[in-house]
Design a protein around this motif. Sequence first.
Motif, PDB file in Angstrom:
ATOM      1  N   UNK A  51       0.880  -1.215  -0.114  1.00 42.67           N
ATOM      2  CA  UNK A  51       0.102  -0.084  -0.089  1.00 42.67           C
ATOM      3  C   UNK A  51       0.802   1.300  -0.051  1.00 42.67           C
ATOM      4  N   UNK A  52       0.616   2.161  -0.834  1.00 41.73           N
ATOM      5  CA  UNK A  52       1.544   3.293  -1.056  1.00 41.73           C
ATOM      6  C   UNK A  52       0.644   4.672  -0.645  1.00 41.73           C
ATOM      7  N   UNK A  72       4.282  -7.491  -6.464  1.00 42.51           N
ATOM      8  CA  UNK A  72       3.353  -7.963  -7.423  1.00 42.51           C
ATOM      9  C   UNK A  72       2.063  -7.260  -7.448  1.00 42.51           C
ATOM     10  N   UNK A  73       1.709  -6.757  -6.341  1.00 41.68           N
ATOM     11  CA  UNK A  73       0.352  -5.939  -6.174  1.00 41.68           C
ATOM     12  C   UNK A  73       0.698  -4.798  -5.538  1.00 41.68           C
ATOM     13  N   UNK A  74       0.154  -3.718  -5.783  1.00 36.49           N
ATOM     14  CA  UNK A  74       0.034  -2.246  -5.523  1.00 36.49           C
ATOM     15  C   UNK A  74      -1.288  -1.602  -5.523  1.00 36.49           C
ATOM     16  N   UNK A  75      -1.591  -0.853  -4.220  1.00 37.00           N
ATOM     17  CA  UNK A  75      -2.704  -0.132  -4.176  1.00 37.00           C
ATOM     18  C   UNK A  75      -2.095   1.034  -3.569  1.00 37.00           C
ATOM     19  N   UNK A  76      -2.814   2.150  -3.746  1.00 39.49           N
ATOM     20  CA  UNK A  76      -2.433   3.403  -3.427  1.00 39.49           C
ATOM     21  C   UNK A  76      -3.623   4.090  -2.382  1.00 39.49           C
ATOM     22  N   UNK A  77      -3.213   4.956  -1.352  1.00 42.81           N
ATOM     23  CA  UNK A  77      -4.076   5.239  -0.538  1.00 42.81           C
ATOM     24  C   UNK A  77      -4.118   7.002  -0.440  1.00 42.81           C
ATOM     25  N   UNK A 121       6.941   8.934  -7.106  1.00 51.11           N
ATOM     26  CA  UNK A 121       8.420   8.229  -7.413  1.00 51.11           C
ATOM     27  C   UNK A 121       7.965   6.939  -6.394  1.00 51.11           C
ATOM     28  N   UNK A 122       7.712   6.971  -5.433  1.00 47.28           N
ATOM     29  CA  UNK A 122       7.503   5.867  -4.489  1.00 47.28           C
ATOM     30  C   UNK A 122       6.516   4.929  -5.248  1.00 47.28           C
ATOM     31  N   UNK A 123       5.591   5.648  -5.691  1.00 49.88           N
ATOM     32  CA  UNK A 123       4.544   4.573  -6.799  1.00 49.88           C
ATOM     33  C   UNK A 123       5.065   3.832  -7.738  1.00 49.88           C
TER      34      UNK A 123
END
Length: 223
Positions: free
Chosen positions: A9-10, A30-35, A20-22
């Motif tokens: 989670x970013x 493998x899997x990324x979500x943002x908040x 940049x972090x995202x």
Amino acid sequence: MKNKEEKAIVVFSGGQDSTTCLFWATQRFASVEAVTFDYGQRHKLELECAASIARELGVKHHVLDMSLLNQLAPNALTRDDIAIEQMEGGLPTTFVDGRNLLFLSFAAVLAKQSGAKHIVTGVCETDFSGYPDCRDVFVKSLNVTLNLAMDYPFVIDTPLMWLDKAQTWALADELGALDYVREKTLTCYNGIIADGCGECPSCVLRKRGLDQYLSQKEAGGVR
């Protein structure tokens, strides 16, 4: 190389550092979500910018209401009647008490519910503006606390912690995202996307780092 089994989670504002972090996270996990957190910031464009970037990168995006923070901690980022300035012998008026503590804590709750063990944040101790909640010691302390509080093996990743702004631009370039970060992100305290107003402390820091990086790159002396 991606960790094919781990999810992150970013904590994402749509600014230079978090974008940049995202990119860093999407290439690593493998899997990324943002908040993104809505805490009553003056420029709602920040929320729109974050949503747009997440959509373009194909990242699931959460927006959490943190408006209570504005009531508890008046600051220049949420109040038109508070000037953006550095107080002599004190913290800048842009400092929001408890912001990273709350953001990372709520990100951790979201992470556990979604099965993510990594929380990525763009806090930095090298170029930070005197904010105590950007320090490495704070992040490590909170990491331990969150693990104990939820009995869950969180890892708070801080890929920018020891990088100055020039090195952060260098990282964006290494990730193939230099132009994207420069043109699409919102770092300016006055709510102007890309290179911003050029006058606020955030824009001055961003431009100084970019000029330094581009000069080093041209001279062949980058990292």
